[in-house]
Design an enzyme around this catalytic site. Structure first.
Site, PDB file in Angstrom:
ATOM      1  N   ASN A 210      12.842   6.093   7.012  1.00 45.45           N
ATOM      2  CA  ASN A 210      13.402   5.080   7.885  1.00 45.45           C
ATOM      3  C   ASN A 210      12.427   3.913   8.017  1.00 45.45           C
ATOM      4  O   ASN A 210      11.227   4.107   7.958  1.00 45.45           O
ATOM      5  CB  ASN A 210      13.652   5.643   9.282  1.00 45.45           C
ATOM      6  CG  ASN A 210      14.866   6.537   9.371  1.00 45.45           C
ATOM      7  OD1 ASN A 210      15.864   6.328   8.685  1.00 45.45           O
ATOM      8  ND2 ASN A 210      14.787   7.530  10.225  1.00 45.45           N
TER       9      ASN A 210
ATOM     10  N   LYS B  37       0.849  -1.189   0.000  1.00 45.47           N
ATOM     11  CA  LYS B  37       0.000   0.000   0.000  1.00 45.47           C
ATOM     12  C   LYS B  37       0.886   1.240   0.000  1.00 45.47           C
ATOM     13  O   LYS B  37       1.770   1.386   0.837  1.00 45.47           O
ATOM     14  CB  LYS B  37      -0.889   0.028   1.248  1.00 45.47           C
ATOM     15  CG  LYS B  37      -2.069  -0.926   1.226  1.00 45.47           C
ATOM     16  CD  LYS B  37      -3.206  -0.478   0.350  1.00 45.47           C
ATOM     17  CE  LYS B  37      -3.873   0.779   0.891  1.00 45.47           C
ATOM     18  NZ  LYS B  37      -4.611   0.567   2.150  1.00 45.47           N
ATOM     19  N   HIS B  38       0.648   2.126  -0.956  1.00 44.15           N
ATOM     20  CA  HIS B  38       1.356   3.405  -1.018  1.00 44.15           C
ATOM     21  C   HIS B  38       2.877   3.230  -1.001  1.00 44.15           C
ATOM     22  O   HIS B  38       3.604   3.887  -0.258  1.00 44.15           O
ATOM     23  CB  HIS B  38       0.877   4.336   0.092  1.00 44.15           C
ATOM     24  CG  HIS B  38      -0.577   4.684  -0.036  1.00 44.15           C
ATOM     25  ND1 HIS B  38      -1.080   5.433  -1.082  1.00 44.15           N
ATOM     26  CD2 HIS B  38      -1.644   4.344   0.723  1.00 44.15           C
ATOM     27  CE1 HIS B  38      -2.390   5.551  -0.949  1.00 44.15           C
ATOM     28  NE2 HIS B  38      -2.755   4.898   0.128  1.00 44.15           N
TER      29      HIS B  38
END
Length: 395
Positions: free
Chosen positions: A235, A70-71
């Protein structure tokens, strides 16, 4: 696959960004074919990142692999491992009759069912009818795989009123070693990140804690973590267990926030297997997505009166919320978890937090200014820590 050099897209990153397409810069045929549906820009970003991930998991472990994206970050990844009855129930699947590839996807999807809603599914192997049937019933935007059996393709073409996006990609495709990107009218160039972590990272010289015992299952789990991190927006931190991710913290500016986010997801993953969660009496007709949301809200310590009333309406019998002490008692059973970081750990606080989610095995790049402090933290918790020696930032 038929040769094509260009794929027109519905639009770019957003609907107002027109003139969108995928094309071959070197004049060679694209390794990607659209078998069904109409792709968008983000669809293909997810698909191409996700397929690289599962292909590398297959290479590193020799097991069928799946990812739920997702994304442009994974919500969950997994390689095949047998499903316990409890885990199958928590994942809303019947383990009996599922192929190894289907189980890998059930695990990837089940790692974080909230985040996987409307996902891009990637499979390392040819999709069979078992996997296609599982995909058909989930809320998913697309699937990408090296191929499909005729029966699987027929099943998937019925999804979303015939509009489900089905992509086929050449598993043997090798991109050029140099890649480019355009940003604000300027072009970047770099060597492609083609390194695939493998078992060589577990050389004894790389194990820098007093405890140096790493079972094969933990080595597999640490490889799953590293390869997942390679395709997660930095990160990033990843918790893994039993061949799958159980918590991913992506794109945070502070590493401890990644650790907390991923740890909280790992805790929720395990709490979803609590008998009280597995035996909830939902009202008839409540969709799986709504059941997922209700279980997630059950784990919240604070809700508004309006939220509470809406939540209670999801059940035939309203479940009692677990106390903080009951949650902690259950979470004490979460053990043997592996923890990966896409770069070095700058402070020991990451391992202090990770210890609360059952982390026993740690793999990180190493070579921070406070290595001695971080190693001491690992020793304090009797963890095994390995230096991978490689940073895996991805943007």
């Amino acid at each position: 696959m038929s040769e094509n050099h260009e794929i027109a897209l519905r639009y770019g990153m957003n609907p107002h960004q027109k003139e969108a397409k995928l094309f071959s810069a070197d004049g060679q045929p694209l390794p990607l074919t659209v078998l069904n549906g109409d792709p968008g820009f983000i669809n293909l970003l997810d698909a191409l990142n996700a397929f690289q991930l599962v292909r590398e998991l297959r290479q590193a472990t020799g097991l069928p692999a799946a990812a739920s994206f997702k994304h442009v970050s994974p919500a969950g990844t997994a390689v095949y491992a047998p499903l316990s009855p409890e885990l199958a129930k928590a994942y809303f699947v019947e383990a009996e009759g599922l192929s190894e590839l289907a189980i890998a996807y059930a695990r990837a999807r089940g790692a974080d069912r909230m985040s996987s809603f409307g996902d891009a599914a990637a499979l390392s192997d040819v999709v069979d009818a078992s996997t296609a049937t599982l995909l058909k019933r989930e809320v998913s935007d697309l699937v990408v795989a090296p191929g499909y059996t005729p029966e699987a393709l027929d099943i998937l073409k019925q999804k979303k009123g015939g509009k489900y996006l089905i992509l086929q990609i050449d598993p043997e495709y090798v991109p050029e070693p140099i890649e480019t990107r355009t940003l604000f009218g300027m072009k970047f160039q770099q060597e492609r990140n083609s390194a695939v972590p493998d078992a060589s990272v577990f050389d004894l010289a790389n194990v820098i804690t007093a405890n140096k015992e790493i079972p094969d299952s933990a080595k597999r789990d640490m490889l799953v973590a590293l390869i997942t991190l390679k395709y997660t927006q930095s990160n990033s931190i990843c918790y893994t267990l039993d061949g799958q991710t159980i918590g991913i913290g992506a794109g945070q500016q502070s590493r401890i926030h990644c650790t907390r986010l991923a740890g909280d997801k790992a805790d929720r993953w395990y709490l979803r297997q609590h008998p009280a969660a597995l035996n909830m009496k939902f009202r008839e007709g409540l969709a799986r997505a709504e059941q997922n949301n209700a279980i997630d809200l059950w784990l919240e310590d604070e809700v508004t009166p309006i939220e509470q009333a809406a939540w209670e309406s999801c059940f035939e019998v309203v479940p009692t919320r677990l106390t903080r002490e009951e949650k902690r008692e259950w979470l004490n059973g979460l053990q043997g978890v592996s923890y990966g970081s896409d770069a070095f750990l700058p402070f020991r606080d990451n391992l202090d937090r990770a210890s609360r989610s059952g982390v026993k095995y740690v793999i990180q790049a190493g070579k921070s200014l406070r290595d001695e402090e971080v190693v001491q933290a690992a020793n304090d918790y009797n963890m095994v820590m390995v230096y991978s020696g490689v940073r895996l930032f991805h943007h």
